[in-house]
Design a protein around this motif. Structure first.
Motif, PDB file in Angstrom:
ATOM      1  N   HIS A  46      27.387  31.387 -51.495  1.00 37.85           N
ATOM      2  CA  HIS A  46      26.745  30.591 -52.532  1.00 37.85           C
ATOM      3  C   HIS A  46      26.013  31.474 -53.535  1.00 37.85           C
ATOM      4  O   HIS A  46      25.560  32.571 -53.201  1.00 37.85           O
ATOM      5  CB  HIS A  46      25.764  29.608 -51.880  1.00 37.85           C
ATOM      6  N   PRO A  47      25.868  30.968 -54.757  1.00 36.63           N
ATOM      7  CA  PRO A  47      25.151  31.729 -55.779  1.00 36.63           C
ATOM      8  C   PRO A  47      23.794  32.216 -55.275  1.00 36.63           C
ATOM      9  O   PRO A  47      23.081  31.502 -54.580  1.00 36.63           O
ATOM     10  CB  PRO A  47      24.982  30.727 -56.920  1.00 36.63           C
ATOM     11  N   GLY A  48      23.507  33.463 -55.603  1.00 36.57           N
ATOM     12  CA  GLY A  48      22.233  34.052 -55.213  1.00 36.57           C
ATOM     13  C   GLY A  48      22.313  34.870 -53.939  1.00 36.57           C
ATOM     14  O   GLY A  48      21.498  35.766 -53.719  1.00 36.57           O
ATOM     15  N   LYS A  49      23.292  34.584 -53.077  1.00 38.37           N
ATOM     16  CA  LYS A  49      23.459  35.348 -51.842  1.00 38.37           C
ATOM     17  C   LYS A  49      24.064  36.708 -52.176  1.00 38.37           C
ATOM     18  O   LYS A  49      24.815  36.862 -53.136  1.00 38.37           O
ATOM     19  CB  LYS A  49      24.362  34.605 -50.842  1.00 38.37           C
ATOM     20  N   ASP A  50      23.744  37.706 -51.364  1.00 37.89           N
ATOM     21  CA  ASP A  50      24.215  39.072 -51.638  1.00 37.89           C
ATOM     22  C   ASP A  50      25.734  39.157 -51.743  1.00 37.89           C
ATOM     23  O   ASP A  50      26.264  39.783 -52.659  1.00 37.89           O
ATOM     24  CB  ASP A  50      23.733  40.032 -50.550  1.00 37.89           C
ATOM     25  N   SER A  51      26.443  38.518 -50.818  1.00 36.53           N
ATOM     26  CA  SER A  51      27.909  38.594 -50.832  1.00 36.53           C
ATOM     27  C   SER A  51      28.471  37.972 -52.109  1.00 36.53           C
ATOM     28  O   SER A  51      29.419  38.493 -52.704  1.00 36.53           O
ATOM     29  CB  SER A  51      28.493  37.913 -49.604  1.00 36.53           C
ATOM     30  N   TYR A  52      27.905  36.887 -52.543  1.00 33.79           N
ATOM     31  CA  TYR A  52      28.316  36.226 -53.778  1.00 33.79           C
ATOM     32  C   TYR A  52      28.102  37.180 -54.955  1.00 33.79           C
ATOM     33  O   TYR A  52      28.963  37.334 -55.819  1.00 33.79           O
ATOM     34  CB  TYR A  52      27.502  34.948 -53.962  1.00 33.79           C
TER      35      TYR A  52
END
Length: 168
Positions: A46-52
């Motif tokens: 999801h937006p904001g997560k490191d992987s994103y």
């Protein structure tokens, strides 16, 4: 690796059947992996997560790892959808891979069918559909199971792929 599919039209009960089959077959001591085809765009982070943030910065692949799970995301960036065979090649060995969707591929399948959807049976025109799990009685040239009789469906699939004895 043995492979068996669960196919059917939207809202036919595929995912519920898959979930019950995984539970039933793993309860018998066999290892199971699943592959699900999605006809729509989806995202696992999801937006904001490191992987994103990594993916949106341009990374081709992102692997997230913890002591509980590993997620491997590959951005296709126009490269085209991988085939079922491409995806199967990435899986670690297990006793059985259950595939949801991929109705046009040539592996053996059981069709989930709910009369209320009004969709035609795929089994009529597809010899790879070896049986039907239905919420209504049907007369066909192949086995028909109650959609909710997970034990019978699991028995059938395991016999079809030669794992019936392994699960005893």
């Amino acid at each position: 690796m043995r492979l068996y599919g669960v196919t059917g039209w939207k809202n036919a009960g595929k995912t519920g059947l898959m979930e019950r089959l995984v539970t039933e077959i793993t309860k018998r001591g066999l290892t199971v992996s699943t592959v699900k085809h999605a006809h729509h765009t989806f995202d696992v982070d999801h937006p904001g997560k490191d992987s994103y943030r990594h993916r949106h910065a341009g990374a081709s692949e992102v692997i997230m790892s913890s002591r509980n799970r590993v997620a491997h995301m590959i951005e296709l960036r126009g490269a085209g959808e991988p085939t079922l065979d491409d995806l199967l090649a990435r899986l670690a060995p297990v006793d059985l891979v259950l595939v949801e969707g991929y109705k046009r591929d040539c592996h053996p399948k059981i069709e989930a069918y709910r009369a209320e959807t009004g969709n035609p049976l795929i089994a009529h025109d597809d010899s790879t559909v070896r049986a039907v799990a239905s919420d209504t009685p049907l007369t066909l040239d192949r086995p028909v199971f109650d959609l909710n009789d997970t034990v019978a469906v699991a028995d059938f699939i395991l016999a079809e792929v030669g794992l019936a004895r392994a699960a005893e």
